[in-house]
Write a protein that holds these residues in place. Structure first.
Motif, PDB file in Angstrom:
ATOM      1  N   LEU A   1      41.107  53.944  44.731  1.00 42.10           N
ATOM      2  CA  LEU A   1      40.073  53.325  45.589  1.00 42.10           C
ATOM      3  C   LEU A   1      40.147  51.827  45.547  1.00 42.10           C
ATOM      4  O   LEU A   1      40.038  51.140  46.588  1.00 42.10           O
ATOM      5  N   ALA A   2      40.322  51.302  44.319  1.00 43.26           N
ATOM      6  CA  ALA A   2      40.395  49.842  44.205  1.00 43.26           C
ATOM      7  C   ALA A   2      41.607  49.312  44.954  1.00 43.26           C
ATOM      8  O   ALA A   2      41.547  48.264  45.614  1.00 43.26           O
ATOM      9  N   GLU A   3      42.727  50.069  44.871  1.00 48.32           N
ATOM     10  CA  GLU A   3      43.927  49.639  45.581  1.00 48.32           C
ATOM     11  C   GLU A   3      43.711  49.676  47.094  1.00 48.32           C
ATOM     12  O   GLU A   3      44.166  48.782  47.836  1.00 48.32           O
ATOM     13  N   GLY A   4      42.984  50.763  47.550  1.00 52.11           N
ATOM     14  CA  GLY A   4      42.709  50.845  48.990  1.00 52.11           C
ATOM     15  C   GLY A   4      41.827  49.704  49.458  1.00 52.11           C
ATOM     16  O   GLY A   4      42.059  49.109  50.515  1.00 52.11           O
ATOM     17  N   ILE A   5      40.790  49.404  48.667  1.00 47.80           N
ATOM     18  CA  ILE A   5      39.901  48.297  49.050  1.00 47.80           C
ATOM     19  C   ILE A   5      40.671  46.994  49.065  1.00 47.80           C
ATOM     20  O   ILE A   5      40.496  46.149  49.948  1.00 47.80           O
ATOM     21  N   ARG A   6      41.558  46.826  48.012  1.00 51.24           N
ATOM     22  CA  ARG A   6      42.344  45.593  47.972  1.00 51.24           C
ATOM     23  C   ARG A   6      43.234  45.478  49.209  1.00 51.24           C
ATOM     24  O   ARG A   6      43.354  44.410  49.818  1.00 51.24           O
ATOM     25  N   MET A   7      43.837  46.606  49.613  1.00 51.49           N
ATOM     26  CA  MET A   7      44.720  46.565  50.779  1.00 51.49           C
ATOM     27  C   MET A   7      43.933  46.289  52.059  1.00 51.49           C
ATOM     28  O   MET A   7      44.385  45.565  52.948  1.00 51.49           O
ATOM     29  N   LEU A   8      42.687  46.886  52.168  1.00 50.24           N
ATOM     30  CA  LEU A   8      41.857  46.615  53.334  1.00 50.24           C
ATOM     31  C   LEU A   8      41.453  45.153  53.387  1.00 50.24           C
ATOM     32  O   LEU A   8      41.441  44.522  54.466  1.00 50.24           O
ATOM     33  N   ASN A   9      41.121  44.628  52.206  1.00 47.97           N
ATOM     34  CA  ASN A   9      40.746  43.208  52.184  1.00 47.97           C
ATOM     35  C   ASN A   9      41.908  42.321  52.580  1.00 47.97           C
ATOM     36  O   ASN A   9      41.745  41.314  53.270  1.00 47.97           O
TER      37      ASN A   9
END
Length: 305
Positions: free
Chosen positions: A248-256
């Motif tokens: 999840l953190a990686e997904g949020i980082r990628m979205l950001n």
């Protein structure tokens, strides 16, 4: 002719002188008499006799001798007649006294031994006689040694060879010894059985202890295995949660990093709402932002119509 006579006389004289020579061997003493009277005691070595005057009266051995006397009847203090034979070890210390101190010294020792034995045994009962050989030997030796000293004899020791009580007493003693052996055998058997029972009980006790220890160890091992299992399951779940959070953190980082527009966020919200609606829950809480978007979508649909 005269020469032959002289030679013959010389030969006879030499033979006569040779017969006057005496050689005393080892461990012997020659008692010499001169004109029928004691003259000297010759010890080991070369000696000369005066012709027609001196005479070797006796050859005496100074080695230790042994005399085995026949059984003598003796009576104990409790009136039991026994047959006892003795062995005397003696040694001649003075050849002169041995030859002139007593007539037939060996017979004198034998009679003195029998008399002394009767006196000693007469003051003892049967049981004491059978169990006190050393005491009797010591007493007889002391008495004989003191009495035979004036005969030139040293009594070194006296041993009782055999003590033979009457036949009926021997039978009674054999029965008593047999009963004693049977009693000891019974005691030993009882002690053996007792020790065997103790060993069996100890073995059973040890076996129970070992079984209890084994069961205890099995329970401990089982509990440790269950604990290990739970710990591993917990570690697995924690690892899975950690992996999900990381995703999840990686997904949020990628979205950001991608900087999505408001329209993309709206579409993602609708996709999330669709997934929530596909669940088994009977109630769904919809955020206000999504409600406004839904109302907007309905308005757009009515305009299109």
């Amino acid at each position: 002719m005269f020469i032959y006579i002289v030679l013959a006389l010389i030969i006879v004289l030499m033979l006569f002188l040779i017969t006057c020579i005496r050689i005393v061997p080892q461990a012997q003493v020659f008692v010499v008499e001169r004109l029928g009277t004691y003259w000297a005691s010759w010890e080991t070595g070369l000696h000369f006799l005066l012709p027609f005057v001196d005479k070797v009266a006796r050859r005496v051995s100074i080695k230790e001798n042994v005399i085995d006397f026949p059984p003598q009847p003796v009576i104990t203090k409790d009136n039991v007649t026994m047959q006892i034979d003795t062995v005397v070890f003696y040694q001649v210390t003075d050849a002169k006294l041995f030859c002139y101190g007593v007539e037939r010294p060996l017979m004198a020792i034998e009679n003195l031994t029998a008399t002394t034995l009767r006196n000693i045994i007469g003051d003892m009962e049967l049981d004491a006689t059978l169990t006190s050989r050393d005491v009797i030997n010591t007493k007889i030796t002391s008495i004989l040694d003191h009495a035979s000293d004036k005969w030139g004899i040293k009594v070194n020791r006296v041993e009782l060879k055999n003590i033979l009580p009457p036949r009926e007493i021997q039978d009674a003693m054999e029965k008593q010894m047999k009963a004693e052996r049977e009693r000891r055998e019974a005691i030993l058997q009882a002690e053996g059985r007792k020790k065997s029972e103790i060993l069996v009980a100890e073995g059973e006790k040890q076996s129970q202890i070992l079984r209890a220890e084994a069961e205890k160890q099995a329970v401990i091992l089982k509990a440790e295995a269950e604990k290990e299992k739970q710990m591993r399951e917990a570690e697995g779940e924690a690892e899975a949660i950690l992996m999900v959070q990381r995703a999840l953190a990686e997904g949020i980082r990628m979205l950001n990093e991608a900087a999505p527009t408001q329209q993309v966020l709206t579409i993602k919200s609708l996709e999330a709402l669709e997934k929530a609606a596909n669940g088994q829950a009977t109630k769904i809480i919809i955020p206000s932002e999504i409600q406004s978007i839904a109302g907007l979508a309905v308005s757009v649909k009515e305009l299109m119509k």
